[in-house]
Design a protein around this motif. Structure first.
Motif, PDB file in Angstrom:
ATOM      1  N   LEU A   1       0.857  -1.184   0.000  1.00 46.91           N
ATOM      2  CA  LEU A   1       0.000   0.000   0.000  1.00 46.91           C
ATOM      3  C   LEU A   1       0.890   1.230   0.000  1.00 46.91           C
ATOM      4  O   LEU A   1       1.670   1.440   0.938  1.00 46.91           O
TER       5      LEU A   1
ATOM      6  N   PHE B   1      -0.749  -3.891   8.866  1.00 52.34           N
ATOM      7  CA  PHE B   1       0.083  -2.931   8.155  1.00 52.34           C
ATOM      8  C   PHE B   1       1.495  -3.056   8.717  1.00 52.34           C
ATOM      9  O   PHE B   1       1.712  -2.843   9.913  1.00 52.34           O
TER      10      PHE B   1
ATOM     11  N   ARG C   1       5.252   6.756   2.005  1.00 50.00           N
ATOM     12  CA  ARG C   1       4.643   5.936   3.059  1.00 50.00           C
ATOM     13  C   ARG C   1       4.302   4.600   2.419  1.00 50.00           C
ATOM     14  O   ARG C   1       3.349   4.480   1.645  1.00 50.00           O
TER      15      ARG C   1
ATOM     16  N   LEU D   1      -8.421   9.210   5.778  1.00 50.21           N
ATOM     17  CA  LEU D   1      -9.460   8.183   5.644  1.00 50.21           C
ATOM     18  C   LEU D   1     -10.130   8.053   6.999  1.00 50.21           C
ATOM     19  O   LEU D   1      -9.481   7.683   7.987  1.00 50.21           O
TER      20      LEU D   1
ATOM     21  N   GLN E   1      -6.441  -7.768   9.534  1.00 51.22           N
ATOM     22  CA  GLN E   1      -5.570  -7.178   8.540  1.00 51.22           C
ATOM     23  C   GLN E   1      -4.395  -6.540   9.251  1.00 51.22           C
ATOM     24  O   GLN E   1      -4.472  -6.258  10.455  1.00 51.22           O
TER      25      GLN E   1
ATOM     26  N   HIS F   1     -13.156   3.124   9.330  1.00 56.40           N
ATOM     27  CA  HIS F   1     -14.029   2.234   8.553  1.00 56.40           C
ATOM     28  C   HIS F   1     -13.573   0.803   8.784  1.00 56.40           C
ATOM     29  O   HIS F   1     -12.479   0.566   9.302  1.00 56.40           O
TER      30      HIS F   1
ATOM     31  N   ALA G   1      -7.899   4.132  -0.423  1.00 56.96           N
ATOM     32  CA  ALA G   1      -6.802   3.751   0.478  1.00 56.96           C
ATOM     33  C   ALA G   1      -5.450   4.091  -0.143  1.00 56.96           C
ATOM     34  O   ALA G   1      -4.472   4.302   0.579  1.00 56.96           O
TER      35      ALA G   1
ATOM     36  N   ASP H   1     -12.818  -2.764   6.530  1.00 57.13           N
ATOM     37  CA  ASP H   1     -12.568  -3.160   5.144  1.00 57.13           C
ATOM     38  C   ASP H   1     -13.485  -4.326   4.763  1.00 57.13           C
ATOM     39  O   ASP H   1     -13.970  -5.058   5.620  1.00 57.13           O
TER      40      ASP H   1
ATOM     41  N   PHE I   1       3.489   0.620   3.072  1.00 62.03           N
ATOM     42  CA  PHE I   1       3.106  -0.447   4.010  1.00 62.03           C
ATOM     43  C   PHE I   1       2.949  -1.737   3.221  1.00 62.03           C
ATOM     44  O   PHE I   1       2.467  -1.722   2.083  1.00 62.03           O
TER      45      PHE I   1
ATOM     46  N   HIS J   1     -10.539   1.203  11.339  1.00 58.33           N
ATOM     47  CA  HIS J   1      -9.234   1.836  11.152  1.00 58.33           C
ATOM     48  C   HIS J   1      -9.374   2.978  10.157  1.00 58.33           C
ATOM     49  O   HIS J   1     -10.283   2.999   9.328  1.00 58.33           O
ATOM     50  N   GLY J   2      -8.443   3.912  10.273  1.00 52.36           N
ATOM     51  CA  GLY J   2      -8.391   5.033   9.346  1.00 52.36           C
ATOM     52  C   GLY J   2      -6.970   5.559   9.331  1.00 52.36           C
ATOM     53  O   GLY J   2      -6.050   4.939   9.890  1.00 52.36           O
ATOM     54  N   ARG J   3      -6.772   6.677   8.697  1.00 50.71           N
ATOM     55  CA  ARG J   3      -5.438   7.304   8.737  1.00 50.71           C
ATOM     56  C   ARG J   3      -5.604   8.787   8.496  1.00 50.71           C
ATOM     57  O   ARG J   3      -6.552   9.245   7.860  1.00 50.71           O
TER      58      ARG J   3
ATOM     59  N   SER K   1      -1.849   6.291  11.839  1.00 45.83           N
ATOM     60  CA  SER K   1      -2.911   5.283  11.801  1.00 45.83           C
ATOM     61  C   SER K   1      -3.881   5.565  12.944  1.00 45.83           C
ATOM     62  O   SER K   1      -3.474   5.957  14.032  1.00 45.83           O
TER      63      SER K   1
HETATM   64  C1  OGA Z   1      -6.704   0.390   3.889  1.00 48.22           C
HETATM   65  C2  OGA Z   1      -6.605   1.567   4.701  1.00 48.22           C
HETATM   66  C3  OGA Z   1      -5.121   2.939   5.898  1.00 48.22           C
HETATM   67  C4  OGA Z   1      -3.748   3.496   5.823  1.00 48.22           C
HETATM   68  O1  OGA Z   1      -5.774   0.095   3.158  1.00 48.22           O
HETATM   69  O2  OGA Z   1      -7.733  -0.309   3.990  1.00 48.22           O
HETATM   70  O3  OGA Z   1      -7.565   1.916   5.293  1.00 48.22           O
HETATM   71  O4  OGA Z   1      -3.147   3.609   6.871  1.00 48.22           O
HETATM   72  N1  OGA Z   1      -5.410   2.149   4.808  1.00 48.22           N
HETATM   73  O5  OGA Z   1      -3.285   3.834   4.739  1.00 48.22           O
END
Ligand code: OGA
Ligand code: ZN
Length: 372
Positions: free
Chosen positions: A180, A215, A350, A197, A213, A200, A191, A202, A352, A341-343, A227
């Motif tokens: 990501l 990261f 960045r 974000l 999930q 939410h 994302a 996923d 991940f 989760h969000g960011r 995060s």
């Molecule tokens: C995702 C998301 C958050 C981030 O990939 O589902 O919410 O930290 N990413 O980028």
């Protein structure tokens, strides 16, 4: 899981009456006892699979005698059936709460006292055996809905190794273990941008949303991009207490989620708050970005929007946000059925690595290391 011991087994009022040393009692019909017998003709103790033909058992089966020795209940039958055995392996789960740890809900992020473990310590030793760091890390995931590691190596293979320690990588439109980053954008999904974000879950578009999930941060420059986590179980509990009607609506109205891209059209629907058969919250499903069109007759539609807005307000109360900026070598694992989760928006590079896993495989791992 705290499992009480069997302290007595007797014939009472035409049932098998069992007493446990913590005071719990269980009344079992004879037919059930025969159906669950652990004798080797009826049951395979290695797999836990039933061999007795349930449908050939006499519905009126009656015992001749009942005894308890070495923690095993023995029932001999009036007819030709073999002696039946019942042990704690069968009875324990019926009288223990295997979610006892999971309910450390946190509204205040200061209560989410997960401890970051060194990667090397978590990853050493057998994956099915308890060890200090592995057990502590899994217990955090179970208690708070997330767990942290630091000093991790950061290749895709490392991300795969972490997934393998728990269960199986879920293959989705994003691949298996995926990267990501806002600079390499294989999907148009939000994302992959740099904007904030909001919290939410996923996979609202998946019939079986990923249970886990993670990261694993491999590169980080620039500012922002923290995060964010919210305990969805705690948020649902707050709604249940403050606005029971809104809670009830969100447990009953199926909301569709969708994912569209070239050649892909995923769609699923679930209530925002899904309850188990006992009325406990089992799964949160909320992603306003991915919500697909649906309509209800009035006044139900307005009532749903009100309920959804009430939940949104709880989730977006920033005083309940757990916030952490992941740096290279940091890894955040989260329970996607529980934590949103969000960011925060960000600048810079960045990158991940991450993957989705199944919830049942987390539950299985928790059992094998005796956390649940
Ligand atoms: C995702 C998301 C958050 C981030 O990939 O589902 O919410 O930290 N990413 O980028
Ligand atoms: Zn997400």
């Amino acid at each position: 899981m705290v499992v009480p011991r069997i302290s007595a087994a007797d014939i009472v009022d035409g049932h098998l009456h069992i007493t446990f040393d913590d005071g719990q009692r269980l009344d079992l019909p004879w037919f059930w006892v025969r159906d669950h017998s652990e004798d080797l003709q009826s049951f395979d103790p290695a797999t836990g699979q039933r061999n007795v033909d349930t449908f050939s058992i006499d519905r009126a089966i009656r015992p001749e005698s009942v005894s308890l020795a070495d923690g095993v209940i023995r029932v001999s039958w009036a007819g030709d059936d073999p002696e039946s055995l019942l042990s704690l392996a069968t009875l324990g789960p019926l009288v223990s709460d295997d979610r006892s740890i999971r309910q450390r809900r946190w509204r205040d992020p200061a209560d989410a006292t997960a401890t970051s473990q060194p990667w090397a310590d978590v990853m050493s030793g057998a994956k099915t055996e308890p060890s200090d760091a592995w057990t502590a890390w899994l217990a955090d995931l179970d208690r708070y809905g997330f767990a942290l590691m630091h000093d991790a190596p950061t290749t895709l293979d490392d991300a795969q190794a972490l997934a393998d320690r728990i269960g199986y990588v879920r293959h989705t439109i994003f691949g298996g273990v995926y990267t990501l980053s806002a600079e390499e954008v294989p999907h148009a999904d939000s994302a992959y941008g740099t904007d904030t974000l909001l919290p939410h879950t996923d996979g609202t578009y998946s019939h079986d949303a990923p249970g886990l999930q993670f990261f694993l941060c491999s590169e980080r420059t620039g500012t922002g991009g923290e995060s964010v986590l919210v305990d969805g179980f705690a948020a649902a509990a707050a709604l249940r207490e403050g606005d029971p009607d809104a809670f009830d609506i969100l447990t009953r109205v199926d909301v569709p989620g969708r994912y569209l891209e070239d050649g892909v059209s995923l769609l699923s629907r679930r209530p925002t708050i899904r309850l188990d058969a006992t009325g406990e919250v089992e799964q949160i499903t909320v992603n306003n970005y991915d919500r697909a069109p649906f309509v209800l007759p009035e006044p139900d539609l307005s009532a749903w929007y009100d309920a959804y807005a009430a939940f949104h307000e709880i989730i977006n109360d920033r005083s309940s946000w757990w916030i952490m900026r992941l740096e290279p070598g940091d890894c955040l694992m989260l329970d996607n059925w529980r934590c949103l989760h969000g960011r925060m928006g960000f600048s810079g590079r960045r990158v991940f690595h991450g993957a989705y896993l199944n919830h049942e495989d987390l539950e299985s791992r928790l059992r094998t290391v005796q956390i649940a």
